[in-house]
Design a protein around this motif. Structure first.
Motif, PDB file in Angstrom:
ATOM      1  N   ALA A  38     -29.187 -40.779 -21.539  1.00 33.85           N
ATOM      2  CA  ALA A  38     -28.840 -42.127 -22.569  1.00 33.85           C
ATOM      3  C   ALA A  38     -29.933 -42.392 -22.923  1.00 33.85           C
ATOM      4  CB  ALA A  38     -28.082 -42.890 -21.872  1.00 33.85           C
ATOM      5  N   THR A 161     -26.003 -34.448 -22.783  1.00 33.59           N
ATOM      6  CA  THR A 161     -26.496 -34.598 -24.259  1.00 33.59           C
ATOM      7  C   THR A 161     -25.510 -33.968 -25.479  1.00 33.59           C
ATOM      8  OG1 THR A 161     -27.309 -32.100 -23.715  1.00 33.59           O
ATOM      9  CG2 THR A 161     -28.906 -33.991 -23.333  1.00 33.59           C
ATOM     10  N   LEU A 164     -23.663 -37.012 -26.241  1.00 28.22           N
ATOM     11  CA  LEU A 164     -24.648 -37.763 -27.204  1.00 28.22           C
ATOM     12  C   LEU A 164     -24.292 -37.325 -28.781  1.00 28.22           C
ATOM     13  CD1 LEU A 164     -28.089 -37.977 -25.468  1.00 28.22           C
ATOM     14  CD2 LEU A 164     -26.226 -39.760 -25.677  1.00 28.22           C
ATOM     15  N   ASP A 167     -21.933 -39.478 -31.350  1.00 29.80           N
ATOM     16  CA  ASP A 167     -22.298 -40.576 -32.171  1.00 29.80           C
ATOM     17  C   ASP A 167     -21.783 -40.945 -33.320  1.00 29.80           C
ATOM     18  OD1 ASP A 167     -24.246 -42.806 -31.754  1.00 29.80           O
ATOM     19  OD2 ASP A 167     -24.954 -41.702 -33.624  1.00 29.80           O
ATOM     20  N   TRP A 175     -24.195 -42.502 -26.790  1.00 29.87           N
ATOM     21  CA  TRP A 175     -24.741 -42.901 -25.212  1.00 29.87           C
ATOM     22  C   TRP A 175     -23.596 -43.862 -25.014  1.00 29.87           C
ATOM     23  CZ3 TRP A 175     -25.090 -48.042 -23.973  1.00 29.87           C
ATOM     24  CH2 TRP A 175     -25.184 -48.999 -25.060  1.00 29.87           C
ATOM     25  N   ASN A 275     -31.715 -33.233 -28.977  1.00 24.59           N
ATOM     26  CA  ASN A 275     -31.135 -33.571 -27.749  1.00 24.59           C
ATOM     27  C   ASN A 275     -30.426 -32.626 -26.963  1.00 24.59           C
ATOM     28  OD1 ASN A 275     -32.162 -35.976 -28.376  1.00 24.59           O
ATOM     29  ND2 ASN A 275     -30.057 -36.705 -29.484  1.00 24.59           N
TER      30      ASN A 275
END
Length: 325
Positions: A38, A161, A164, A167, A175, A275
């Motif tokens: 995160a 990841t 993530l 987003d 996160w 990421n």
């Protein structure tokens, strides 16, 4: 007949308890490591400097430290079923609450209470397993159980990841999605524990009478042997030289292990990876750790030796990547 009875009984116990323990510990360590992934995007959103991030991440372990011993005393008194369920449900809810943090202080506060909620889980599971597994099975069951640790990192890294990458979905940061999505299974498994776990062999209706009597008798005999050799009071255990020596050993292992877990994604990120690539790269050492844990556990039980089979992997330069708790 005793050998056949042992094989039949222990096969049922392994199949019943080992997958359960692995799943629970997998979720525990997934929750432990996800803060590191995160941090790839969260730190900027919450205004966390490297110092404040490290301090807040460490606040988890202050809460864990304060409630570790009391948690296990409560587990012994109320039973593993109720207490492990309580631990998992509360830590799942608090982990999901991390998605609501808005700055360094709120993040630090949630991490502290998350440590309080999760305290005692690993030693509690180990204690619970001693109620079910005779001494000659301990290394194998502990190796199989803690196999969830490197697997949680190996599988959890790309999962975290990957989350993530959500987003901006419905206005929620990646996160935040990660904390929410990884908290839900923990709460659900915690509820399942209430209906699935049996506290002691004497209560196991999934064993037949002969199997239940054999297992109860073996464990009672081992307990009497230990108590006849030496009994240490609760308070004296804090000052027992062997306990202090093992504590010092464990401090070194876990300091290196958790320091790497919390900061590894950011270190790898500086190599110029995306990421998602950070997640895949982080898998590599823990896949190797998973294999070596099984081998060491098998070798220890095969040899009937614990001391050198502990000091060997603990002294190796990569041992910190697969330490428990």
């Amino acid at each position: 007949m005793d050998d056949a009875l042992e094989r039949r009984t222990m096969r049922k116990v392994y199949l019943r308890l080992l997958p359960f323990a692995v799943i629970c510990y997998f979720l525990c360590y997934l929750d432990r490591i996800n803060v590191g992934f995160a941090a790839l995007t969260m730190n900027k959103a919450l205004g966390l400097t490297p110092w404040s991030y490290g301090f807040a991440a460490g606040a988890f372990f202050w809460g864990y430290f304060l409630f570790e011993v009391p948690s296990n005393i409560i587990l012994e008194r109320v039973g593993a079923r109720l207490w492990i369920a309580r631990i998992m449900i509360t830590w799942g809810l608090l982990s999901g609450t991390t998605a609501l943090c808005t700055g360094p202080w709120s993040f630090m506060t949630v991490r502290f209470f998350l440590g309080l909620a999760e305290a005692g889980f690993y030693p509690g599971i180990v204690l619970f397993l001693t109620y079910w597994f005779p001494d000659r099975h301990r290394a194998r069951i502990n190796a199989g159980f803690t196999l969830a640790l490197p697997m949680a990192v190996a599988l959890g890294a790309p999962i975290s990841t990957g989350l993530l990458e959500l987003d901006g979905l419905v206005g929620v940061a990646g996160w935040q999605w990660m904390f929410i999505a990884e908290a839900v299974p923990t709460v659900l498994v915690g509820i399942v524990v209430l209906f699935y776990v049996t506290d002691r062999p004497t209560e196991a209706r999934w064993l037949d009478d002969e199997e239940r009597q054999w297992l109860t008798g073996v464990l009672a005999h081992e307990r009497r042997q230990i108590e006849a050799a030496q009994t240490i009071s609760f308070w004296r255990s804090f000052w027992e030289p062997k306990v202090l020596l093992l504590t010092l050993n464990y401090l070194g292992i876990v300091t290196a292990s958790l320091g790497m877990l919390i900061f590894l994604p950011q270190i790898v990120k500086q190599l110029g990876l995306t990421n998602m690539q950070v997640g895949w790269a982080s898998m590599i050492p823990y896949l190797c750790g998973a294999l070596s844990m099984v081998v060491w556990g098998w070798a220890s039980d095969r040899m009937g030796e614990r001391r050198w089979n502990l000091s060997g992997p603990a002294s190796s330069p990569r041992s910190a990547s697969s330490s428990p708790d």
